[in-house]
Write a protein that holds these residues in place. Structure first.
Motif, PDB file in Angstrom:
ATOM      1  N   THR A  42      34.169  17.795   6.895  1.00  0.00           N
ATOM      2  CA  THR A  42      33.402  17.321   8.045  1.00  0.00           C
ATOM      3  C   THR A  42      32.133  16.631   7.561  1.00  0.00           C
ATOM      4  N   VAL A  43      31.848  15.457   8.109  1.00  0.00           N
ATOM      5  CA  VAL A  43      30.626  14.732   7.744  1.00  0.00           C
ATOM      6  C   VAL A  43      29.494  15.189   8.650  1.00  0.00           C
ATOM      7  N   PHE A  44      28.359  15.495   8.037  1.00  0.00           N
ATOM      8  CA  PHE A  44      27.190  15.915   8.802  1.00  0.00           C
ATOM      9  C   PHE A  44      26.138  14.808   8.752  1.00  0.00           C
ATOM     10  N   GLN A  45      25.579  14.462   9.903  1.00  0.00           N
ATOM     11  CA  GLN A  45      24.476  13.488  10.001  1.00  0.00           C
ATOM     12  C   GLN A  45      24.837  12.123   9.405  1.00  0.00           C
ATOM     13  N   LYS A  46      25.917  11.539   9.874  1.00  0.00           N
ATOM     14  CA  LYS A  46      26.298  10.229   9.358  1.00  0.00           C
ATOM     15  C   LYS A  46      25.467   9.146  10.036  1.00  0.00           C
ATOM     16  N   ASP A  47      24.798   8.316   9.232  1.00  0.00           N
ATOM     17  CA  ASP A  47      23.971   7.231   9.763  1.00  0.00           C
ATOM     18  C   ASP A  47      24.765   5.929   9.841  1.00  0.00           C
ATOM     19  N   THR A  48      24.249   5.002  10.620  1.00  0.00           N
ATOM     20  CA  THR A  48      24.836   3.661  10.640  1.00  0.00           C
ATOM     21  C   THR A  48      24.594   3.003   9.290  1.00  0.00           C
ATOM     22  N   LEU A  49      25.509   2.137   8.918  1.00  0.00           N
ATOM     23  CA  LEU A  49      25.465   1.550   7.577  1.00  0.00           C
ATOM     24  C   LEU A  49      24.447   0.429   7.431  1.00  0.00           C
ATOM     25  N   ASP A  50      23.790   0.028   8.525  1.00  0.00           N
ATOM     26  CA  ASP A  50      22.855  -1.096   8.423  1.00  0.00           C
ATOM     27  C   ASP A  50      21.437  -0.658   8.072  1.00  0.00           C
ATOM     28  N   LEU A  51      21.212   0.637   7.894  1.00  0.00           N
ATOM     29  CA  LEU A  51      19.889   1.099   7.479  1.00  0.00           C
ATOM     30  C   LEU A  51      19.707   0.861   5.985  1.00  0.00           C
ATOM     31  N   PRO A  52      18.491   0.532   5.552  1.00  0.00           N
ATOM     32  CA  PRO A  52      18.265   0.299   4.118  1.00  0.00           C
ATOM     33  C   PRO A  52      18.440   1.572   3.300  1.00  0.00           C
ATOM     34  N   GLN A  53      18.821   1.394   2.049  1.00  0.00           N
ATOM     35  CA  GLN A  53      19.044   2.515   1.146  1.00  0.00           C
ATOM     36  C   GLN A  53      17.804   2.848   0.322  1.00  0.00           C
ATOM     37  N   ILE A  54      17.081   1.800  -0.084  1.00  0.00           N
ATOM     38  CA  ILE A  54      15.999   1.964  -1.046  1.00  0.00           C
ATOM     39  C   ILE A  54      14.651   1.699  -0.384  1.00  0.00           C
ATOM     40  N   LEU A  55      13.667   2.534  -0.712  1.00  0.00           N
ATOM     41  CA  LEU A  55      12.308   2.391  -0.196  1.00  0.00           C
ATOM     42  C   LEU A  55      11.673   1.107  -0.746  1.00  0.00           C
ATOM     43  N   ASN A  56      10.974   0.385   0.103  1.00  0.00           N
ATOM     44  CA  ASN A  56      10.337  -0.870  -0.341  1.00  0.00           C
ATOM     45  C   ASN A  56       8.819  -0.778  -0.316  1.00  0.00           C
ATOM     46  N   GLY A  81      13.773   5.494  -4.585  1.00  0.00           N
ATOM     47  CA  GLY A  81      12.539   4.749  -4.769  1.00  0.00           C
ATOM     48  C   GLY A  81      11.261   5.523  -4.528  1.00  0.00           C
ATOM     49  N   PHE A  82      11.338   6.804  -4.225  1.00  0.00           N
ATOM     50  CA  PHE A  82      10.133   7.611  -4.050  1.00  0.00           C
ATOM     51  C   PHE A  82       9.562   7.999  -5.405  1.00  0.00           C
ATOM     52  N   LEU A 630      15.139   5.140   6.317  1.00  0.00           N
ATOM     53  CA  LEU A 630      16.204   4.869   5.359  1.00  0.00           C
ATOM     54  C   LEU A 630      17.493   5.588   5.756  1.00  0.00           C
ATOM     55  N   GLN A 631      18.582   5.098   5.228  1.00  0.00           N
ATOM     56  CA  GLN A 631      19.869   5.724   5.502  1.00  0.00           C
ATOM     57  C   GLN A 631      19.951   7.076   4.802  1.00  0.00           C
ATOM     58  N   ARG A 632      20.344   8.091   5.556  1.00  0.00           N
ATOM     59  CA  ARG A 632      20.478   9.421   4.977  1.00  0.00           C
ATOM     60  C   ARG A 632      21.755   9.523   4.154  1.00  0.00           C
ATOM     61  N   ARG A 633      21.740  10.394   3.182  1.00  0.00           N
ATOM     62  CA  ARG A 633      22.932  10.670   2.396  1.00  0.00           C
ATOM     63  C   ARG A 633      23.944  11.405   3.279  1.00  0.00           C
ATOM     64  N   SER A 634      25.197  11.020   3.229  1.00  0.00           N
ATOM     65  CA  SER A 634      26.229  11.726   3.984  1.00  0.00           C
ATOM     66  C   SER A 634      26.492  13.081   3.329  1.00  0.00           C
TER      67      SER A 634
END
Length: 646
Positions: A42-56, A81-82, A630-634
């Protein structure tokens, strides 16, 4: 149900009959479970894929605690990136899976806090292993056994299987040599309720119904005795919580994660080398490679709070000298006519009668709690360091004296202490946008005692009320000869006064395999998951019982010579007693920039042991990622609910 008496006399049981017996035939039919089609994670807290991955932008995080929870959190954030600073009070990382060097039988070995198994449903931990490219550091143990001291039960053997519920129960019954001793009679309403409860897990309902009673009280009346003896008792203790102090709600979650809701079957891996080499070091290296800073031997002396938020953390790397007074309660569990003891777990202080100066009993090597020996000295039960009555180092591996504290104030059974060495250089201070407390329970409670300033009272209360399980102990023996052993190289044991498992390290870890091949010797470890301190108040009592039980388990070793013994004894594992779930803190807190991680955190999906620690660390990282857009880890887990819901 009238078929049950005939079944008990029969020598064979068909799958169809067993399905009828357990009342799950229709469930199997409508769900379509089979050996070829089974539930997916089961996937918990799946985000949409259009959120950025890396902090800018520049964002900083301080993680306190270098166990699996802290490492997982620091790893994820550093990859995104933190700027991460990880503080760990011990010389090495890993917490309960840390490794350290010892001298034994004339050679150098790596020692650990006991054997750990890596199960296939450890989805989040295994995903880290895959990302780090270290799958080859692990190996299958092929099968494992449970051996019972009680002669009426034959050993149970669990082999790799990919049968999901209800087929796993059917297969277990068919393979079990003790199936006629389970004692299940579904014509009894209590037995039916037990079966429905353990196969119908629903998190909220589960804790509402079962968090008010201990496992020991729950099974006292009308519980299938064989089922308890064979499975519930040994596996409940493997959670490192004793049945008399463990919530039934927590046990239900534990069994759902490891068995009833687990689609991966019963099997697990072990590390080819010690845990530090196989897992901890690769995670730490990945953190540092992304610019993270790891500081060992870092004792937090003060947590600065301003306007309800954490404003900074002060720490030292030259000893346990906190600059903020701390309050500790009298410890009545330790009897001594010359010394009063205050505090608990790994934060205990010894105050000689009539004195105004206390000695911290926290070993300066790894933070274990030293104990008073017959000659008045203090000895570390974990790694052998010894200190004089005044706290000075007598014997390593510790290099610093025990810290001393002045009594500031005493009111009844409460003592307020402050470090004596206030003339030392000022501690280092680190500030960040976010702070993650990822220590064990004694550690987070100590951190809150060292907060200087006002923070949310509810969070303080939640942390103060966290529980610690009974202590656990590991004793590893080096012998001058090998022996025959028909069971698994890691075997659970049940019915012994102290011992809960045996591990043959000379057959599973490379350093010990090589030593055994060159010397003909063996390396055997006994593990007590949750023993009672009153029964074993001294190290000598633990060693004596471990040795006696080892000879009962492996009689051949009576003729062997012990070349070395290494005892590890700790009292810092999270407790899950009745009535504790509702007030258990969650990842996000009422302190705006403070996040929690650790196996004591209330988890939103089923998990246990190492997977619980890793998942809590990744949840903490996800909370920070989410706040920064940012996009959360699945994150993954087993099916969050059982099939036979009530």
């Amino acid at each position: 149900m009238s078929q049950i008496p005939n079944l008990l006399e029969s020598s064979t049981i068909s799958r169809r009959t067993l399905l009828k017996l357990f009342g799950v035939g229709t469930v199997a039919g409508v769900t379509g479970y089979s050996r070829f089609s089974k539930p997916k994670p089961t996937v918990f807290q799946k985000d949409t894929l259009d959120l950025p991955q890396i902090l800018n932008k520049s964002k900083t995080v301080v993680v306190i605690g270098g166990g699996l929870a802290g490492l997982a959190c620091a790893y994820e954030l550093s990859q995104r990136g933190f700027i991460v600073t990880l503080l760990e009070k011990s010389p090495q990382l890993g917490g309960k899976i840390a490794s350290w060097q010892i001298e034994a039988a004339g050679e150098t070995f790596m020692m650990e806090h006991g054997f750990h198994g890596f199960f296939p449903q450890y989805y989040n931990l295994n995903s880290l292993v895959a990302e780090l490219g270290i799958k080859d550091n692990f190996q299958s143990l092929n099968f494992y056994s449970v051996v019972y001291q009680d002669a009426k039960y034959k050993p149970e053997v669990f082999r790799p299987s990919h049968s999901a519920f209800p087929w796993n129960i059917i297969d277990l019954a068919i393979a079990s040599p003790n199936r006629f001793r389970w004692g299940i009679n579904l014509t009894k309403i209590k037995h039916l309720q037990v079966f429905q409860a353990i196969t119908g897990f629903q998190r909220d309902k589960n804790y509402q119904r079962f968090d008010n009673i201990s496992v020991a009280d729950w099974v006292e009346t009308e519980f299938p005795q064989g089922l308890y003896d064979l499975y519930f008792l040994p596996f409940a203790k493997s959670s490192l919580n004793a049945p008399d102090l463990m919530s039934v709600g927590e046990l239900m979650q534990f069994f759902h994660f490891y068995f009833f809701g687990n689609p991966e079957g019963l099997a697990f891996n072990g590390t080819k080398d010690d845990m530090g080499t196989s897992l901890v070091q690769p995670i730490a290296q990945a953190i540092v490679q992304r610019g993270g800073k790891i500081i060992n031997d870092a004792t937090v002396t003060e947590v600065v709070a301003v306007n309800g938020k954490i404003d900074g953390v002060k720490y030292r790397t030259d000893g346990n000298y906190n600059s903020v007074p701390l309050t500790v309660e009298k410890n009545t569990a330790i009897a001594d006519n010359k010394i009063e003891y205050f505090g608990a777990a790994d934060e205990v202080f010894a105050l000689p009668l009539g004195s105004q100066q206390a000695i911290s009993l926290t070993c300066t090597h790894q933070g274990c709690t030293v104990q008073k020996a017959e000659d008045g000295s203090f000895q570390c039960p974990c790694h052998g360091a010894a200190f004089a009555t005044d706290g000075k180092v007598i014997k390593g591996p510790a290099k610093r004296d025990l810290a001393k504290f002045q009594v500031v104030q005493r009111e009844g059974d409460e003592l307020q202490l402050i470090a004596v060495n206030q003339d030392l250089p000022s501690p280092e201070k680190v500030q960040a946008d976010y702070y993650v407390f990822a220590t064990d329970v004694p550690g987070v409670q100590t951190l809150f005692q060292r907060i200087n300033g006002d923070v949310d009272a509810t969070v303080q209360s939640q942390v103060k009320n966290l529980s610690i399980a009974d202590p656990f102990a590991v004793c590893r023996f080096w012998f001058d000869r090998d022996f025959d052993w028909q069971q698994s190289n890691f075997t659970s044991l049940s019915g012994y006064q102290l011992t809960d498992s045996i591990t043959l390290y000379h057959r599973i870890q490379q350093q010990f395999i090589e030593w055994s091949q060159s010397t003909g010797g063996s390396v055997v470890e006994l593990h007590a998951y949750c023993y009672k301190e009153k029964q074993f108040p001294t190290q000598a009592a633990l060693l004596k019982t471990f040795e006696q039980e080892l000879y009962a388990i492996v009689p051949e070793l009576k003729q062997a010579k012990i070349l070395h013994r290494e005892l590890v004894n700790q009292h810092n594992f999270s407790g899950y007693p009745p009535h504790s779930y509702a007030e258990r803190p969650e990842t996000s807190t009422n302190i705006p920039n403070l996040i929690f991680a650790g196996d004591w955190v209330k988890m939103p999906f089923p998990c246990g042991l190492m997977e619980r620690a890793v998942s809590s660390g990744l949840l903490a990282a996800n909370e920070i990622l989410h706040r920064e857009g940012l996009q959360r880890r699945s994150l993954f887990s087993v099916n969050p609910e059982g099939l036979l819901q009530i």
